[in-house]
Enzyme design. Structure first.
Site, mmCIF file in Angstrom:
data_model
loop_
_atom_site.group_PDB
_atom_site.id
_atom_site.type_symbol
_atom_site.label_atom_id
_atom_site.label_comp_id
_atom_site.label_asym_id
_atom_site.label_seq_id
_atom_site.Cartn_x
_atom_site.Cartn_y
_atom_site.Cartn_z
ATOM 1 N N SER A 68 -9.939 -0.139 6.778
ATOM 2 C CA SER A 68 -9.328 -0.101 5.443
ATOM 3 C C SER A 68 -8.611 -1.361 4.994
ATOM 4 C CB SER A 68 -8.364 1.072 5.356
ATOM 5 O OG SER A 68 -9.095 2.245 5.195
ATOM 6 N N LYS B 115 0.852 -1.197 0.000
ATOM 7 C CA LYS B 115 0.000 0.000 0.000
ATOM 8 C C LYS B 115 0.885 1.244 0.000
ATOM 9 C CE LYS B 115 -3.993 1.953 2.475
ATOM 10 N NZ LYS B 115 -4.863 1.827 3.649
ATOM 11 N N SER C 251 -9.743 2.224 2.547
ATOM 12 C CA SER C 251 -8.870 2.947 1.662
ATOM 13 C C SER C 251 -7.914 2.054 0.871
ATOM 14 C CB SER C 251 -8.040 3.954 2.453
ATOM 15 O OG SER C 251 -7.226 3.290 3.412
#
Ligand code: GLN
Length: 497
Positions: free
Chosen positions: A176, A77, A152
């Site tokens: 997330s 990420k 997210s």
């Protein structure tokens, strides 16, 4: 090969059936062919990944003892720093920034020989539930490209579901890791707060942020969990205690005699019918595997969302003050005679997106002197009440369970103009962050009405992360024998593949 689990890939690497360079190249090729449609990646590090893979191959050839996931590729990420590799957090304000240091998660990945393919797309600074808040455009859900992959960390989960990587790193402040896992039919785990170091994780809400493993199977998540977890003196909130034995738990999956508490407040009105039916079916399978299903109540969970949307923006308004146009990335309006203040204002005006600005304003307001006690102070009290709810419930059960989110993946654009509707996605995941405990989401099947994946959430007391893996592995095994093949084998083929 790319459809195998990470554990299977590791076995093939060990047996000499494939090299890490070959395995990495297969994934880079897959990314090249499908990621124009999926857009899971913001940056693909072809050269760096192949160099890392070659290093692992050389060590293996030299007979060195390697860790269990050595040579297996992973997607990172874009909120985690990796030395010399662009890190944007999905924001224009960090465009062009190459961090001069590795996050501890990256250090641990490298130490374990896990090959980092590149950086995945995300809502700007991890604020969102759909990846639509990325300044670089949305990620598409591989189950249906017109739908969101969650957020997210939508890039990380989409990469798994699209077979672009067998492993990924996510971060979870309010859901997330778990919500994207739920809507993409993958596995995601938020470890106990402090279980994985936050050093080098660009901060959103420091008291809630936690990095964790994303994978396609419970065992793969456990293997990655053990690779990244552990005490780190560089993070003052890192837990100085042995990492829970999550791999052993994932291999055992024995839930006989375990008490599983269904949270009354997280399973009723507002949850899509197919989400509820898949959840009920999973409970029956766990009961058949020998667990006892009980009902528990958490009356203060109804205040969790409101309290989260005071605490998280408050901490973000402080954390994001560091993006001052002087230290990182973007700088706008830096002309002769311009004051530092005007450069700062212009850069923040241009560099931050709408949702980030909304949260900074909200947080600044909640922390302002006249309102601090009424807003931030009350939210902190709610946080204590939620922790008490968990403590009370855990007296009656070993783990608590609920659907991970109220609905399956919605359409891109459907909720982007309605912040409250977007925030409601996290109604079932936020309590875990507020209490600092662990939470896992794993696939529970497809909702009959739309054929999209449903997530099953397991919550365990702090430092007892192994319990989630025990229950997760039991449910995964039961579902697998019911379906006859992993859920992701049902995913429609992607163009270009
Ligand atoms: N969707 C939640 C938010 O927008 C949670 C985000 C996260 O866990 N990083 O804040």
């Amino acid at each position: 090969m790319i459809r195998n689990s990470a554990a299977e890939m590791a076995a093939k690497l060990n047996a000499g059936d494939i090299t890490s360079v070959e395995l990495t190249q297969l994934h880079l090729d897959r990314i090249a062919s499908v990621d124009t449609d999926v857009h899971a990646f913001l940056y693909v590090n072809n050269e760096g990944a192949l160099a890392q893979a070659a290093e692992v191959d050389a060590k293996r050839a030299a007979g060195e003892k390697l860790s269990p996931l050595a040579g297996v590729p992973l997607a990172l990420k874009d909120v985690m720093t990796q030395k010399g590799v662009p890190t944007t957090c999905g924001s224009k304000i960090l465009e062009g920034w190459r961090p001069p240091y590795d996050s501890t998660v990256v250090t641990n990945l490298k130490k374990n020989g896990i090959v980092i393919l590149g950086k995945t797309n995300m809502d700007e600074f991890a604020m969102g539930s759909s990846t639509e808040n990325s300044a670089y455009g949305p990620t598409h859900n591989p189950w249906d490209l017109s739908r969101i992959p969650g957020g997210s960390g939508g890039g990380s989960s989409a990469a798994l579901a699209a077979f672009e990587a067998p492993l990924a790193i996510g971060t979870d402040t309010g859901g997330s890791i778990r919500q994207p896992a739920a809507v993409t039919g993958t596995v995601g785990v938020k470890p106990t707060y402090g279980g994985v170091s936050r050093f080098g994780l660009v901060a959103f809400s420091s008291s809630l942020d936690q990095a964790g493993p994303c994978a396609r199977t419970v065992l793969d998540a456990a293997l990655l969990h053990e690779a990244i977890a552990g005490h780190d003196p560089k993070d003052s909130t890192s837990i100085n205690a042995p990492v829970p034995q999550v791999v052993a738990a994932a291999k055992s999956g024995d839930v006989k005699g375990m008490k599983i508490g269904v949270v009354k407040e997280l399973n009723g009105e507002g949850y899509q019918s197919g989400v509820r039916s898949r959840f009920e079916e999973s409970l029956e399978l766990l009961a058949a595997a020998g667990a006892e299903i009980v009902e528990v109540s958490a009356p203060n969970f109804e205040y969790a969302l409101a309290a989260y949307y005071l605490i998280a923006p408050s901490e973000c308004s402080s954390n994001l003050a560091r993006f001052d146009a002087m230290r990182y990335g973007l700088r706008v309006g830096d002309v002769d005679g311009a004051s530092a203040e005007s450069v700062m204002n212009l850069t923040r005006e241009v560099g931050f997106g709408r949702e980030v600005k909304r949260r900074i304003i909200l947080g600044t307001y909640a922390l302002s002197s006249g309102y601090y006690d009424a807003y931030y102070g009350s939210a902190q009290k709610v946080r204590t009440l939620i922790t008490q709810d968990f403590n009370n419930a855990f007296e009656k059960c070993d783990v608590m369970v609920s659907p991970t989110c109220p609905t399956t993946a919605f359409k891109i654009g459907e909720k982007s103009n309605d912040p409250i509707a977007m925030y409601l996605n996290d109604i079932a995941t936020i309590p875990v962050n507020m209490a600092g405990i662990g939470g896992m989401s794993l696939p529970a099947g497809l909702a009959p009405e739309d054929g999209l994946p449903v997530g099953f959430q397991i919550m365990a007391p702090a430092m007892q992360d192994d319990r989630m893996y025990l229950v997760g592995a039991a449910l995964e095994a039961a579902l697998l024998s019911k379906w006859g093949a992993p859920l992701l084998s049902k995913i429609p083929a992607l163009a270009g593949a």
